[in-house]
Write an enzyme that holds these catalytic residues in place. Structure first.
Site, mmCIF file in Angstrom:
data_model
loop_
_atom_site.group_PDB
_atom_site.id
_atom_site.type_symbol
_atom_site.label_atom_id
_atom_site.label_comp_id
_atom_site.label_asym_id
_atom_site.label_seq_id
_atom_site.Cartn_x
_atom_site.Cartn_y
_atom_site.Cartn_z
ATOM 1 N N THR A 90 -15.457 -35.198 15.413
ATOM 2 C CA THR A 90 -14.530 -36.584 15.075
ATOM 3 C C THR A 90 -15.668 -36.857 13.954
ATOM 4 O O THR A 90 -16.084 -36.583 12.853
ATOM 5 C CB THR A 90 -15.343 -37.910 16.833
ATOM 6 N N HIS A 92 -17.781 -39.287 14.287
ATOM 7 C CA HIS A 92 -19.048 -40.152 14.897
ATOM 8 C C HIS A 92 -20.108 -39.289 13.990
ATOM 9 O O HIS A 92 -21.197 -39.976 13.481
ATOM 10 C CB HIS A 92 -20.152 -39.455 16.264
ATOM 11 N N PHE A 117 -34.601 -40.594 0.404
ATOM 12 C CA PHE A 117 -33.548 -40.111 1.560
ATOM 13 C C PHE A 117 -33.159 -38.882 1.321
ATOM 14 O O PHE A 117 -32.394 -37.748 0.432
ATOM 15 C CB PHE A 117 -32.572 -40.991 0.940
#
Length: 160
Positions: A90, A92, A117
């Site tokens: 998906t 997500h 990051f």
């Protein structure tokens, strides 16, 4: 193709800088590779191992929250976020990666401290593994980014 990092430390490193590494609990072995790369780089630059503290986060989504709390309480001079998000069936995973990205940037700009990051958003865990260990470690890159950013910020503050 292997990439060999040329370690170039900034001219001014303060051995008292406190670094917070916020690390996701997912993919522990790979995350530990990132942490070790960062820690070795910081120690080689002259920082005390006692000033490099790892803070666990349940997952990558929570990295900005933990980082913002550390910044707000002035517990650290800089942060690194380490996480791995593997694409699934998906969308997500993409949403998690975007939220983590935005949260880390927001924390940097709100508190004016570096927040490197290194939330790896990958197709497979094998992709992440290639980026977590040895001379290719994104942990090394994150530590160098933090050192150079802290040095630049110190120069800006000194020139006031």
């Amino acid at each position: 193709m292997k990439k060999d990092h040329t370690i170039s430390f900034p001219a001014a490193v303060d051995s008292n800088w406190k670094i917070g590494i916020v690390a996701s609990s997912y993919y522990e072995e790979e995350i530990n590779g990132l942490i070790e790369g960062a820690k070795k780089t910081f120690v080689a630059a002259g920082l005390s191992d006692a000033n490099i503290i790892v803070y666990p986060a349940p997952g990558s989504f929570e990295i900005p929250l933990i980082g913002a709390a550390l910044a707000e309480e002035e517990k650290v001079d800089a942060l690194i976020g380490f996480g791995i998000i593997v694409e699934g069936e998906t969308h997500h995973a993409r949403l998690l990666a975007e939220a983590a990205t935005n949260g880390i940037m927001e924390t940097q700009l709100t508190y004016h401290i570096p927040f490197a990051f290194e939330v790896l958003y990958v197709n497979t865990i094998e992709d992440a593994r290639r980026r977590c260990f040895g001379n290719e470690s994104k942990g090394i890159e994150a530590a160098l980014a933090v050192l150079h950013s802290l040095s630049s910020l110190s120069s800006i503050k000194e020139s006031r």
